[in-house]
Design a protein around this motif. Structure first.
Motif, mmCIF file in Angstrom:
data_model
loop_
_atom_site.group_PDB
_atom_site.id
_atom_site.type_symbol
_atom_site.label_atom_id
_atom_site.label_comp_id
_atom_site.label_asym_id
_atom_site.label_seq_id
_atom_site.Cartn_x
_atom_site.Cartn_y
_atom_site.Cartn_z
ATOM 1 N N HIS A 55 -0.804 2.351 -5.256
ATOM 2 C CA HIS A 55 -0.832 3.720 -4.734
ATOM 3 C C HIS A 55 -2.105 4.377 -5.248
ATOM 4 O O HIS A 55 -2.347 4.439 -6.463
ATOM 5 C CB HIS A 55 0.393 4.505 -5.199
ATOM 6 N N ASP A 110 -0.605 -1.233 2.400
ATOM 7 C CA ASP A 110 -1.545 -1.523 3.502
ATOM 8 C C ASP A 110 -1.608 -0.413 4.544
ATOM 9 O O ASP A 110 -1.959 -0.626 5.696
ATOM 10 C CB ASP A 110 -1.181 -2.844 4.181
ATOM 11 N N THR A 111 -1.239 0.797 4.111
ATOM 12 C CA THR A 111 -1.312 1.942 5.016
ATOM 13 C C THR A 111 -1.717 3.169 4.209
ATOM 14 O O THR A 111 -2.054 3.073 3.040
ATOM 15 C CB THR A 111 0.027 2.169 5.740
ATOM 16 N N GLY A 112 -1.713 4.334 4.858
ATOM 17 C CA GLY A 112 -2.085 5.527 4.126
ATOM 18 C C GLY A 112 -2.138 6.762 5.002
ATOM 19 O O GLY A 112 -1.689 6.749 6.154
ATOM 20 N N VAL A 116 -3.689 6.085 -0.179
ATOM 21 C CA VAL A 116 -3.426 4.688 0.164
ATOM 22 C C VAL A 116 -2.125 4.272 -0.494
ATOM 23 O O VAL A 116 -1.921 4.510 -1.688
ATOM 24 C CB VAL A 116 -4.571 3.773 -0.323
ATOM 25 N N ASP A 117 -1.230 3.675 0.282
ATOM 26 C CA ASP A 117 -0.007 3.110 -0.282
ATOM 27 C C ASP A 117 0.197 1.742 0.350
ATOM 28 O O ASP A 117 0.570 1.638 1.528
ATOM 29 C CB ASP A 117 1.201 4.008 -0.035
ATOM 30 N N MET A 158 -11.891 4.568 4.352
ATOM 31 C CA MET A 158 -10.551 4.147 4.755
ATOM 32 C C MET A 158 -10.518 2.666 5.116
ATOM 33 O O MET A 158 -9.598 1.935 4.733
ATOM 34 C CB MET A 158 -10.080 4.993 5.940
ATOM 35 N N PHE A 163 -9.707 -0.210 2.726
ATOM 36 C CA PHE A 163 -8.343 -0.417 2.242
ATOM 37 C C PHE A 163 -7.395 -0.914 3.324
ATOM 38 O O PHE A 163 -6.486 -1.689 3.045
ATOM 39 C CB PHE A 163 -7.803 0.889 1.647
#
Length: 256
Positions: free
Chosen positions: A11, A38-40, A35-36, A58, A61
């Motif tokens: 995270h 593989d998404t965010g 970012v968490d 972005m 990541f």
């Protein structure tokens, strides 16, 4: 370069302070990438001046198609004027903004671009899922916008506070967190007296946020506040006369 506000167990919270050229015509503003896994989410993505570097950061990541949410505290241009470009490069991310503004933000985009993409946040707030976690949209109406939200990250314990807590400094100075409020107040006071609507609203806000464990308050302009400065800021805001508190007949006179 972004500033790392938090990075633990997949995270990550990043802050960008200098994507609008310092000393230029545009007001300094901060943008945020959460970012968490593989998404965010992007918080207050800003205008076209900020888009390019924020987008590239972005993609280090996760791919653009993995972006879960674009969240906006309110509808000012320095908050969300780049929306058309974000909706072009991300096919599924939803835009979360106060329901008061959901029919206004399409004006930033080409016709049809926002169809099915905007989620109006009700006045009471909401919980926005981001990967394995969430952002909590906290009511912050009239601080300074009629429909206004702050976003609390329960993992990092960061409150992304929008214009509340803003300080009028350059992008380089904004990278350094403030740990004691006393010397910071002159950079904040004039802005808050003009842009916040009333002390009543500030008192209600203070009552709400004291219920949360907050390690850092990060505004959309200027430096973050952490350590002792967090509670010092809440107490300072709670007692500040501002906005309509300061208005009188001299402010509503026909110009000579």
């Amino acid at each position: 370069m972004p500033i790392e506000l938090y990075n633990q167990k997949g995270h990550l919270c990043l802050m960008f302070t200098d994507l609008c050229e310092e000393g230029g015509e545009a007001v300094q503003s901060n943008q945020f990438l959460i970012v968490d896994g593989d998404t965010g989410a992007i918080i207050d993505p800003g205008g076209n001046l900020a888009y390019g570097e924020l987008y590239l950061a972005m993609t280090r990541f996760f791919s653009p198609q993995q972006l879960s949410a674009i969240v906006a505290s309110h509808a000012d241009p320095d908050i969300i004027a780049s929306l058309d470009r974000w909706l072009t490069t991300t096919s599924s991310a939803k835009v979360y903004i106060s329901r008061i503004w959901e029919r206004f933000v399409p004006h930033f985009c080409k016709a049809g671009k926002t169809t099915g993409r905007i989620v109006g946040i009700p006045d009471a707030g909401a919980r926005i899922p981001i990967g394995r976690s969430e952002l909590i949209a906290l009511p912050a109406h009239f601080l300074h916008s009629e429909g206004n939200f702050q976003f609390y990250d329960p993992v990092s314990k960061i409150l992304f506070s929008g214009d509340l807590g803003a300080s009028l400094i350059g992008g380089e100075a904004a990278k350094k967190p403030v740990t004691s409020l006393a010397g910071h107040v002159p950079r904040m006071e004039g802005f808050h007296r003009r842009y916040m609507v009333s002390n009543k609203v500030l008192r209600l806000w203070a009552q709400m946020v004291r219920k949360l464990p907050i390690d850092m308050i990060v505004p959309q302009h200027g430096a973050p506040m952490q350590g002792a400065a967090v509670q010092e800021f809440i107490a300072w805001a709670e007692s500040l006369p501002c906005g309509v508190d300061l208005m009188s007949e001299r402010d509503y006179a026909v110009p000579a």
